[in-house]
Scaffold this motif. Structure first.
Motif, mmCIF file in Angstrom:
data_model
loop_
_atom_site.group_PDB
_atom_site.id
_atom_site.type_symbol
_atom_site.label_atom_id
_atom_site.label_comp_id
_atom_site.label_asym_id
_atom_site.label_seq_id
_atom_site.Cartn_x
_atom_site.Cartn_y
_atom_site.Cartn_z
ATOM 1 N N GLY A 1 97.101 90.351 52.844
ATOM 2 C CA GLY A 1 98.102 91.073 52.167
ATOM 3 C C GLY A 1 98.968 89.827 51.547
ATOM 4 O O GLY A 1 100.191 90.364 51.095
ATOM 5 N N PHE A 2 98.442 88.737 51.297
ATOM 6 C CA PHE A 2 99.465 87.858 50.513
ATOM 7 C C PHE A 2 99.389 88.411 49.232
ATOM 8 O O PHE A 2 98.772 89.046 48.555
ATOM 9 N N PRO A 3 100.538 88.036 48.544
ATOM 10 C CA PRO A 3 101.062 88.524 47.261
ATOM 11 C C PRO A 3 99.873 88.420 46.101
ATOM 12 O O PRO A 3 99.287 87.511 46.160
ATOM 13 N N GLY A 4 99.674 89.785 45.588
ATOM 14 C CA GLY A 4 98.295 89.697 44.625
ATOM 15 C C GLY A 4 96.981 89.881 45.262
ATOM 16 O O GLY A 4 96.137 89.945 44.403
ATOM 17 N N ALA B 1 107.764 84.226 48.793
ATOM 18 C CA ALA B 1 108.713 85.354 48.913
ATOM 19 C C ALA B 1 109.365 86.072 47.440
ATOM 20 O O ALA B 1 109.747 87.144 47.365
ATOM 21 N N LEU B 2 109.112 85.203 46.442
ATOM 22 C CA LEU B 2 109.531 85.227 45.036
ATOM 23 C C LEU B 2 108.339 85.900 44.262
ATOM 24 O O LEU B 2 108.747 86.067 43.127
ATOM 25 N N MET B 3 107.173 85.812 44.786
ATOM 26 C CA MET B 3 106.040 86.174 43.951
ATOM 27 C C MET B 3 106.203 87.567 43.602
ATOM 28 O O MET B 3 106.617 88.671 44.533
ATOM 29 N N LYS B 4 105.649 87.925 42.408
ATOM 30 C CA LYS B 4 105.396 89.591 42.052
ATOM 31 C C LYS B 4 104.035 89.859 42.471
ATOM 32 O O LYS B 4 103.482 89.367 43.499
ATOM 33 N N GLU B 5 103.954 91.235 42.641
ATOM 34 C CA GLU B 5 102.879 91.924 43.288
ATOM 35 C C GLU B 5 102.889 91.587 44.661
ATOM 36 O O GLU B 5 101.757 91.418 45.480
ATOM 37 N N GLN B 6 103.895 91.987 45.663
ATOM 38 C CA GLN B 6 103.836 92.083 46.958
ATOM 39 C C GLN B 6 102.971 93.184 47.453
ATOM 40 O O GLN B 6 103.155 94.260 46.620
#
Length: 416
Positions: A282-285, A320-325
């Motif tokens: 479940g890493f972002p994206g 933590a700031l990446m989109k698509e969490q």
């Protein structure tokens, strides 16, 4: 690393005249040794501190050490005003200061390099398996990881200092040495040479190390698995994800081809070697296809053990700031799928051990006192009926039964 820190703190306090107690309400000093790698563990710290505050003796000292202390800093005193100390993972050697001045508040979360190793007193006792840190901090700066913030940049301890600890541990009864570091195989002064030197100590029977970074698995270190019998046939080699794109977003700069090549080289020099790993789902994206890539690498390598987690955003990290969490329900479902596959591989390997004989290191007794708990060369838990006479720290065990969690066996001879 936290296990080592806990052992050193306990040893230091025993040297000051303290004794351990299982009853928190009876303690004179209460120390929470904390880890901030996962959000869930970090959140539990302050609820536990609140519980301790309500049941401890009025004059008992209490506080936190470790990575959550470093992460929280002075804010910990705001959240729990009655705390006496907040000490980062490189500052816990300063605990005597608060013991000598119990009316003060002690805050030290500085990243002071290797100072604690110079100031900590020598250990006067120790377990049969000794943890020896050879590094502090990490330079890889994976986008999900808080370690560079909580433990600082990577520093290698001098070779002679490490060997002094190894020799002291062996003199105190350690027959297994485990070298520790966030990037242990990137040790500046050669992990392979440390292993060779340690293997010369006759009383040391087993050597291992954790945690390894794939790009630091040199041919020199790989070949040692085929030439040094004291080096256990087991390696934790974290891959984190089987997707090249996820690895790029994680800032893990190695290819799947490189990783698989390392595994193949290890198996060529040591056919009985087994690999464990770390995984983040479940890493972002992360797409369904990228998650399937991770499932594919699990089946290809056949990991016999794993530390697998749902991704959780940590402060001071780029991820933590990446989109698509990824939504929590998707992360939970993926982790369940991954763990089921890993559990099946683990069960199959454990069952393949039935009928084999392993030299195992005794860790202690079970709660009933009727069985010994030991560790195989692959770090499996082995449950053995307790013999009538003392068996010594190493026993040779015939494996008679297995499940996904542990092995069962019987003693067939006592090597030492």
């Amino acid at each position: 690393m936290n296990a080592y820190d806990g052992i050193r703190i306990a040893s230091m306090l025993r040297g000051m005249g303290f004794a351990e107690t299982p009853d928190v309400s009876d303690a004179d000093i209460i120390i929470l040794n904390t880890c901030a790698v996962r959000e869930k563990a970090s959140n539990k710290v302050f609820s536990e501190l609140g519980r301790i505050r309500d049941i401890k003796k009025p004059d008992a000292l209490f506080g936190i050490v470790g990575c959550v202390a470093r992460e929280s800093g002075a804010d910990a005193f705001r959240r729990i005003p009655s705390l006496n100390f907040v000490l980062g993972p490189q500052s816990y050697h300063k605990l005597p200061e608060i013991i000598e001045n119990p009316d003060a508040k002690l805050l030290n979360v500085d990243l002071s390099g290797l100072e604690k190793f110079d100031e900590l007193p020598d250990m006067t006792d120790g377990p049969a398996a000794a943890y020896i840190p050879i590094q502090e901090g990490c330079d890889h700066c994976c986008t999900y990881c808080i370690v560079p913030y909580t433990r600082g940049r990577e520093l290698s301890r001098p070779f002679d200092d490490v060997m002094r600890d190894v020799n002291a541990a062996a003199a105190n009864g350690a027959i297994e040495i485990c070298f520790l570091g966030q990037n242990v195989n990137g040790y500046k002064f050669s992990l392979a040479n440390l292993i060779r030197e340690t293997a010369k100590i006759e009383s040391v029977r087993r050597i291992r190390f954790t945690s390894s970074y794939p790009t630091e698995m040199t041919d020199d270190l790989i070949s040692l698995f085929g030439t040094e019998p004291k080096l256990l046939p087991f390696l934790n080699l974290p891959i984190q994800s089987g997707s090249p794109d996820v690895l790029t977003r994680m800032n893990r700069p190695y290819s799947l081809e490189l990783y698989i090549d390392i595994v193949n080289k290890l198996k060529a020099v040591r056919p009985d070697i087994q690999i464990s790993s770390d995984f983040i789902v479940g890493f972002p994206g992360e797409t369904d296809s990228e998650f399937r890539d991770t499932m594919d690498i699990i089946r290809l390598v056949g990991y016999i053990n794993s530390y697998s987690f749902k991704y959780s955003p940590r402060p001071h990290t780029a991820a933590a700031l990446m989109k698509e969490q990824i939504p929590e329900n998707i992360k939970k479902a993926r982790l369940k799928t991954l763990d089921a596959a890993l559990s099946e591989i683990n069960r199959e390997f454990n069952e393949s051990c039935v009928g084999k004989t392993f030299e195992c290191l005794i860790e202690g007794q079970d709660k009933t006192g009727k069985h010994l708990i030991a560790r195989s060369p692959y770090m499996q838990q082995v449950v053995i009926p307790k013999p009538e006479s003392d068996s010594g720290p190493m026993i040779s065990v015939l494996i008679t039964d297995a499940n996904k969690c542990s092995l069962r066996g019987k003693i067939v001879r006592n090597p030492i």
